[in-house]
Enzyme design. Structure first.
Site, PDB file in Angstrom:
ATOM      1  N   GLY A 139       0.793  -1.214   0.000  1.00 15.99           N
ATOM      2  CA  GLY A 139       0.000   0.000   0.000  1.00 15.99           C
ATOM      3  C   GLY A 139       0.828   1.268   0.000  1.00 15.99           C
ATOM      4  CB  CYS A 140      -0.009   4.631   1.304  1.00 21.27           C
ATOM      5  SG  CYS A 140      -1.549   4.967   0.430  1.00 21.27           S
ATOM      6  N   GLY A 141       2.510   2.672   2.181  1.00 19.64           N
ATOM      7  CA  GLY A 141       3.757   2.667   2.946  1.00 19.64           C
ATOM      8  C   GLY A 141       4.929   2.026   2.251  1.00 19.64           C
TER       9      GLY A 141
END
Length: 352
Positions: free
Chosen positions: A141-143
């Site tokens: 994801g975004c991380g």
């Protein structure tokens, strides 16, 4: 390990939030939404909410609402390799090295799936050596940027590579969904398309030196369902819960403080901040939780305003912007967070 080059890329098509609203209201899918959902979308897109414009891999905004699995997959297939390659070439140019110097490429994405992975396409498009070590990372994801960089660091530390190409690319317009869930609607108003790349080296480059010193990360599966993708009707559907800003700020503090203690640093010793901008509410929560000055989040807010949430690619844009803006020498902190629920941090030493 040193970050010796950075590059970013977006589709050329750029749309204002007002244009997004008009396109949605003109499409039949808008009429299928409840009045409360229509009001929520209008409230986010009509009023300042931290985002002014976003880039999409679309010739026309109406294409954004063609929510068919084959259409979405084709959008990813066509644009993810293109954006990743463009950002990578710009990172190489910034580093002043050639494709022959690259020993490994690590690519992260969460908005589509290819087999063989994106590394195969980027190796082909860039003309990288056939024996380039290729690693595809998915599902973070975004991380994802900091786990990507940590993987690259391990390759360099092991002596497997002298130069590693680290890339995060997200075609968020290939992972949109519309229904009456508030989190789904907020996501549709939040994300944009883009790619970020970094050239990592065992030796410093020219210009400002950015040394990658240490990292720390936390994963809390008990909060997994607050922020994640699920599959529904053959499409990726983003789950975005109201608790995300508070959780992101909480875990960002939980990752930062042990690193400061480990290196005998105070928060005031950090000269530069590189935050993932999950959204205006996330940055507000971070700023409040950590008592950050406006200057500590200004680059993240500017990237959010100009591009929206670029998911995993976001921190590359922020780091590039911060280094281009009369950077201060000293300790810097980079942090990304996302699905998992996960939060990652990297301690940098910048010599301007």
């Amino acid at each position: 390990m040193f970050i010796v080059g950075l590059g970013t890329a977006n589709p050329p098509q750029r749309y204002t939030q007002a244009e997004c609203l008009r396109a949605l209201q003109a499409h039949p899918c808008y009429d299928a939404l409840k009045p409360s959902s229509q009001a929520l979308i209008a409230r986010i897109l009509q009023h300042p909410h931290g985002i002014a414009t976003r880039h999409f891999a679309l010739d026309d905004l109406a294409q954004a609402f063609e929510l068919a699995p084959d259409v979405m997959q084709q959008r990813f297939d066509e644009n993810a390799p293109k954006l990743a390659t463009e950002a990578a070439f710009r990172a190489l140019a910034d580093a002043g090295i050639t494709v022959e110097d690259i020993d490994a490429v690590v690519i992260s994405t969460c908005t589509g799936y290819l087999c063989p992975g994106l590394t195969s396409y980027v190796i082909e498009r860039m003309g990288l050596k056939p024996d380039t070590l290729a690693l595809d990372l998915v599902g973070q994801g975004c991380g994802a940027a900091i786990p990507n960089l940590r993987t690259s660091e391990a390759l360099i530390a092991a002596g497997r590579a002298q130069h590693v190409l680290s890339v995060c690319v997200e075609v968020c317009s290939a992972a949109m969904y519309l229904d009456d869930d508030a989190g789904v609607l907020v996501s549709a108003c939040l994300f944009g398309d883009g790619a970020g790349a970094a050239v990592l080296s065992a030796e410093p480059g020219t210009g400002p030196q950015v040394e990658w010193l240490d990292t720390y990360a936390l994963t809390h599966p008990e909060d997994r369902d607050l922020l994640r993708f699920e599959h529904r009707h053959g499409l990726l559907r983003n789950i975005l819960s109201p608790q995300v800003p508070e959780r992101a700020a909480h875990y960002a503090e939980a990752v930062l403080m042990p690193m400061l203690q480990k290196h005998s640093l105070a928060q005031s010793d950090i000269a530069g901040w590189v935050w993932h901008g999950g959204g205006k509410n996330v940055l507000d929560a971070l700023q409040a939780k950590l008592g950050l000055a406006d200057s500590a989040v200004r680059h993240s807010r500017r990237i959010l305003n100009d591009y929206g949430n670029l998911s995993s690619a976001f921190v590359y844009f922020v780091l590039q912007a911060a280094l281009a803006d009369q950077p201060q020498s000293g300790w810097w902190w980079m942090s990304s967070f996302g699905a998992g629920f996960s939060c990652h941090g990297g301690l940098l030493k910048v010599t301007a």
